[in-house]
Design an enzyme around this catalytic site. Sequence first.
Site, PDB file in Angstrom:
ATOM      1  N   ASP A  18      34.847  73.619 -61.529  1.00  0.00           N
ATOM      2  CA  ASP A  18      34.940  74.882 -62.261  1.00  0.00           C
ATOM      3  C   ASP A  18      34.666  74.677 -63.750  1.00  0.00           C
ATOM      4  O   ASP A  18      33.828  75.348 -64.338  1.00  0.00           O
ATOM      5  CB  ASP A  18      36.340  75.498 -62.075  1.00  0.00           C
ATOM      6  CG  ASP A  18      36.651  75.739 -60.614  1.00  0.00           C
ATOM      7  OD1 ASP A  18      35.838  76.388 -59.950  1.00  0.00           O
ATOM      8  OD2 ASP A  18      37.686  75.246 -60.140  1.00  0.00           O
ATOM      9  N   GLU A 262      29.731  71.154 -56.503  1.00  0.00           N
ATOM     10  CA  GLU A 262      28.670  72.031 -56.987  1.00  0.00           C
ATOM     11  C   GLU A 262      27.858  71.390 -58.109  1.00  0.00           C
ATOM     12  O   GLU A 262      26.648  71.285 -58.043  1.00  0.00           O
ATOM     13  CB  GLU A 262      29.306  73.348 -57.478  1.00  0.00           C
ATOM     14  CG  GLU A 262      28.315  74.255 -58.154  1.00  0.00           C
ATOM     15  CD  GLU A 262      28.654  75.734 -58.050  1.00  0.00           C
ATOM     16  OE1 GLU A 262      29.500  76.098 -57.224  1.00  0.00           O
ATOM     17  OE2 GLU A 262      28.058  76.515 -58.812  1.00  0.00           O
TER      18      GLU A 262
END
Length: 363
Positions: A18, A262
């Site tokens: 994040d 990610e």
Amino acid sequence: MINQRWDIFCKIVDNFGDIGVCWRLARQLRVEHGLDVRLWIDDLSAAQAIIPSLDTEKNLQICDEINITKWDENAAFSQARDVVIEAFACGLPPRYLVAMVRQQSKWVNLEYLSAEDWVADFHAKPSPQSYLNSANGLTRYFYFPGFTEATGGLIRERNTLDRHSDFVRNDHDDLKISLFCYPNAPIKDLLFALQTNIHRVSVYVPESNILPQIADFFDAETIDAGDYFSRDNLQVHILPFLSQVDYDQLLRDCDINFVRGEDSWLRAIWVGKPFIWQPYVQDEGAHIKKLEAFLDLFYAHLSEKKVLYEAHGYWSAGQLPNNIWNAYLQQWPTIKTYTLQRSEHLAQQADLAAKLVIFCNKL
Ligand code: TRH
């Protein structure tokens, strides 16, 4: 566009993805688009791994030209900015929403990256909001990163494809591998396969939650950054958790990169070297669908792709038979050429920050 003021809200749920994504985006919006960016972070201690200059005692500070604000209930939410990026549906503070109504801010929810087909259908869709009263004028837009033109694009800075690096100084002709994965990956299977490899292999492991598995493999009681282990043809170097810049360089220098989540996944793609991606585990096997969608898309033009499906499938399933790994290594030269071409092809599309700025301007 210059001097437009943007806010990015980041809640650190788990791991580093994040904040890793938010930090890259904040920096790129500042450096390449000249925006005045404020980044709200709920957990400064966790963020410090990604932003080493961050002072965890300070509620307000500037790092690399980004205004960083600690996001807690005592923060001053009275001034909303022109554009508000809510990262990964982290939820905006109600008092800040009041300020957004006053400012008539543009509100974009940045979603997680996926190569699945449905992403293009949901990208850029509006969702009118009814906080405070039914017609407050706020609309929340869903912004989906993705691999096709019909999506929000991929984070890629201007210099990302600069392939020069000398992070790993290694005079031998070893096969160089970087290893960043989740603890449920078959790490010991991999190390065992590498130990019996016919050529020397050097594995570089930045400090993360997989170190216990490595210590276990080498029967070590403790394990720390700076440690070095070797067995047969395998050498393992434990590195400190690197800065993003150094981590990217490590990926550039290695011949095979094991990446996860990610942001490291995307970096592995941009360095154009063979990689094995482990998606973040989600309920009901959603991550396996994500993995298959990506493999279908990325290796669409490779005829010998069975080995890639097998290596990724086994890696995510928690076991790595020797024959699967050896088959992957045999294919490595072909995978290498293909990955570089595919990376360069994807880099011809507009990047996420550029598309996001245009998108917000048009709102
Ligand atoms: O840490 P992650 O597993 O993050 C995950 C994923 O983003 C996942 O999608 C999300 O749902 C979950 O968090 C909450 O993997 P990721 O995304 O690769 O993020 C790691 C970041 O850490 C990335 O920005 C690269 C950076 N990094 C360094 O800066 N130095 C290092 O030494 C290493 C290993 C990583």
